[in-house]
Scaffold this active site. Structure first.
Site, PDB file in Angstrom:
ATOM      1  N   HIS A 129      -6.533   3.940   5.572  1.00 63.57           N
ATOM      2  CA  HIS A 129      -5.125   3.586   5.411  1.00 63.57           C
ATOM      3  C   HIS A 129      -4.738   4.027   3.998  1.00 63.57           C
ATOM      4  O   HIS A 129      -5.574   4.022   3.095  1.00 63.57           O
ATOM      5  CB  HIS A 129      -5.019   2.060   5.547  1.00 63.57           C
ATOM      6  CG  HIS A 129      -3.635   1.520   5.576  1.00 63.57           C
ATOM      7  ND1 HIS A 129      -2.886   1.360   4.435  1.00 63.57           N
ATOM      8  CD2 HIS A 129      -2.868   1.063   6.597  1.00 63.57           C
ATOM      9  CE1 HIS A 129      -1.715   0.826   4.756  1.00 63.57           C
ATOM     10  NE2 HIS A 129      -1.677   0.642   6.056  1.00 63.57           N
ATOM     11  N   ASP A 207     -12.214  -2.145   2.909  1.00 61.28           N
ATOM     12  CA  ASP A 207     -10.913  -2.601   3.384  1.00 61.28           C
ATOM     13  C   ASP A 207     -11.151  -3.259   4.749  1.00 61.28           C
ATOM     14  O   ASP A 207     -11.430  -2.580   5.732  1.00 61.28           O
ATOM     15  CB  ASP A 207      -9.996  -1.382   3.507  1.00 61.28           C
ATOM     16  CG  ASP A 207      -8.703  -1.695   4.230  1.00 61.28           C
ATOM     17  OD1 ASP A 207      -8.487  -2.871   4.600  1.00 61.28           O
ATOM     18  OD2 ASP A 207      -7.905  -0.759   4.432  1.00 61.28           O
ATOM     19  N   LYS A 233      -2.182 -10.618   9.139  1.00 60.37           N
ATOM     20  CA  LYS A 233      -2.747  -9.978  10.335  1.00 60.37           C
ATOM     21  C   LYS A 233      -3.683 -10.921  11.075  1.00 60.37           C
ATOM     22  O   LYS A 233      -4.269 -10.562  12.085  1.00 60.37           O
ATOM     23  CB  LYS A 233      -3.512  -8.709   9.936  1.00 60.37           C
ATOM     24  CG  LYS A 233      -2.619  -7.600   9.396  1.00 60.37           C
ATOM     25  CD  LYS A 233      -3.432  -6.363   9.110  1.00 60.37           C
ATOM     26  CE  LYS A 233      -2.699  -5.348   8.251  1.00 60.37           C
ATOM     27  NZ  LYS A 233      -1.645  -4.629   8.947  1.00 60.37           N
ATOM     28  N   CYS A 372       0.387   4.889   8.351  1.00 59.46           N
ATOM     29  CA  CYS A 372      -0.072   4.967   6.945  1.00 59.46           C
ATOM     30  C   CYS A 372      -1.407   5.688   6.852  1.00 59.46           C
ATOM     31  O   CYS A 372      -2.273   5.318   6.034  1.00 59.46           O
ATOM     32  CB  CYS A 372      -0.165   3.585   6.305  1.00 59.46           C
ATOM     33  SG  CYS A 372       1.406   2.750   6.245  1.00 59.46           S
TER      34      CYS A 372
HETATM   35  C1  PLP Z   1      -6.769  -0.785   7.581  1.00 56.35           C
HETATM   36  C2  PLP Z   1      -5.624  -1.331   6.797  1.00 56.35           C
HETATM   37  N1  PLP Z   1      -5.755  -1.439   5.479  1.00 56.35           N
HETATM   38  C3  PLP Z   1      -4.780  -1.943   4.717  1.00 56.35           C
HETATM   39  C4  PLP Z   1      -3.577  -2.331   5.256  1.00 56.35           C
HETATM   40  C5  PLP Z   1      -2.529  -2.868   4.376  1.00 56.35           C
HETATM   41  O1  PLP Z   1      -2.245  -4.159   4.725  1.00 56.35           O
HETATM   42  P1  PLP Z   1      -1.113  -4.947   3.944  1.00 56.35           P
HETATM   43  O2  PLP Z   1       0.153  -4.195   4.194  1.00 56.35           O
HETATM   44  O3  PLP Z   1      -1.140  -6.299   4.538  1.00 56.35           O
HETATM   45  O4  PLP Z   1      -1.503  -4.919   2.517  1.00 56.35           O
HETATM   46  C6  PLP Z   1      -3.382  -2.209   6.626  1.00 56.35           C
HETATM   47  C7  PLP Z   1      -2.094  -2.570   7.241  1.00 56.35           C
HETATM   48  O5  PLP Z   1      -1.740  -2.136   8.295  1.00 56.35           O
HETATM   49  C8  PLP Z   1      -4.439  -1.718   7.412  1.00 56.35           C
HETATM   50  O6  PLP Z   1      -4.314  -1.591   8.729  1.00 56.35           O
END
Ligand code: PLP
Length: 414
Positions: A129, A207, A233, A372
């Site tokens: 991401h 992550d 989430k 993203c």
């Molecule tokens: C794999 C992953 N990492 C990081 C994020 C970022 O999450 P947040 O927007 O809650 O910081 C997401 C959000 O979709 C994600 O799917």
């Protein structure tokens, strides 16, 4: 009689905990197949947060009066729940952030700026991401370090066999990877990656935004040095996330933000930092939200992480089977046994946004976009995909409605 040890979950029953399902969309029951972007909230969390605001709310760590003590108890109680949830050895290693993104930026800035230098190497994966890709790319640029990416194969799985080749003789200092891909649902071999990183003298940043809500994480066996995830989430509120980090690394790091709460003493000549975890929690935190995350953890634990994982695994297998019946649909990613409850696909000749729009008329909510993950989209040779993602409240009938909706998309737009 054989006794089944498989954990079970009754998603039809659990749906009653989520008020959102009481409200039709375009006159149809909501089929919410976008839990990877954010999850819906159970009544337990909504009610508990309201009660907290009504009976226990003030600022934390500051007041000597009853309300502030109650607020502090709620906030610190949530930290202990997070600690137990990921099996951290101490609450000192559990830092509340705004979300996974801020947690990952915290590591990239506070660790990266002081530990990366010219010639050093930061390695991410093609599955990242942007929030675990761009911070390392940018901090590498600022420090003169090199930035490289571990590629994936055609099934969307990491090319672990290429690790040594990608890195060569460069002094690798950090490896950053997600535990579960938000685009393809791939479950990554993070333990192996962490072991490799440590052999080479690098730290491992994980992550876990798409893992923590869906499978049990044990930071003591994962082998990582930092793990980040978001409350929103995993049935909790927005505005709060978690960074778990190894104590010795956190102790050695400079703060990320400066301000109130993160100091021990301030003089014109010098400022001393507060102890962990407060050194990394400058300013008024998301108090009721952290409390709400604690309640969400209670809720997930009452259902059982193992049961959630098993349920989503069955849904993914069912969705892949059903989508395979549609000759006009291309599905991306690994087989069901190596993915979570998430399926990315495209409909031949129809833009993903149009697919999602038609499905919305049917009350079916799915994602359309690059998720993203633009480097991954380039690898797949597409600008965007559709993505259906599942959670503990997802029922197979919603997947049937997705499939019926896709037939309609083909009829109307294909
Ligand atoms: C794999 C992953 N990492 C990081 C994020 C970022 O999450 P947040 O927007 O809650 O910081 C997401 C959000 O979709 C994600 O799917």
């Amino acid at each position: 009689m054989a006794v089944s040890a498989r954990p079970t979950l009754d998603a039809h029953k659990l749906r009653a905990d989520f008020p959102v399902f009481e409200h039709p969309i375009h006159g149809k029951p909501l089929a919410f197949l976008d839990s990877a972007v954010t999850s819906q909230k159970p009544r337990h969390v909504l009610d508990a947060m309201r009660e907290f605001y009504e009976t226990s709310y003030s600022n934390v760590h500051r007041g000597v009066y009853t309300l502030s003590e109650r607020a502090t108890e709620g906030y610190e109680g949530a930290r202990e729940k997070v600690r137990a949830f990921v099996n951290a050895s101490s609450t000192r290693e559990v830092i509340f952030t705004r979300q996974a993104t801020e947690a990952l930026n915290l590591v990239a800035y506070a660790w990266g700026l002081d530990n990366l230098g010219p010639g050093d190497l930061a390695v991410v994966t093609e599955l990242e991401h942007h929030s675990n890709f761009v911070p390392w790319q940018q901090i590498a640029k600022r420090t003169g370090a090199e930035f490289r990416m571990l590629p994936i194969d055609d099934l969307g799985e990491l090319r672990m066999d290429l690790l040594d080749e990608v890195v060569g003789d460069a002094p690798v200092k950090v490896v950053a990877a997600n535990l579960v891909s938000n685009s393809l649902g791939t479950i990554n071999p993070v333990e192996r990656l962490a072991a490799w990183a440590h052999e080479r003298g690098a730290i491992m940043v994980v992550d876990a935004a798409q893992a923590a809500p869906h499978r049990r994480i044990d930071v003591q066996t994962l082998g990582a040095d930092f793990v980040a995830f978001s409350s929103h989430k995993m049935c909790g509120p927005t505005g709060v996330g978690v960074l778990w980090g190894r104590r010795e690394l956190l102790e050695a790091m400079s703060p990320f933000n400066y301000g109130g709460s993160m100091i021990r003493s301030v003089k014109v000549e010098e400022t001393l930092w507060n102890e962990l975890p407060y050194k990394f929690e400058a300013g008024t935190p998301a108090i009721a939200e952290a409390y709400g995350l604690g309640v969400a953890i209670d809720y997930l634990e009452s259902v059982g992480l193992e049961a959630i994982e098993e349920h989503e695994h069955e849904l993914a297998a069912y969705a892949l089977e059903q989508l395979a019946e549609l000759p006009f649909v291309t599905v991306y990613g690994p087989p069901p046994e190596r993915r979570v409850g998430l399926v990315s696909f495209n409909v031949d000749g129809v833009h993903p946004h149009d697919v999602a729009q038609v499905l919305d008329w049917e009350g079916v909510a799915i994602r359309a976009g690059h998720h993203c993950c633009q480097p991954l989209m380039s690898r797949l040779g597409v600008a965007a995909t559709n993505r259906a993602s599942f959670y503990l409240y997802t029922v197979p009938e919603e997947i049937d409605r997705l499939v019926a909706g896709l037939r309609k998309v083909k009829e109307v737009l294909g």
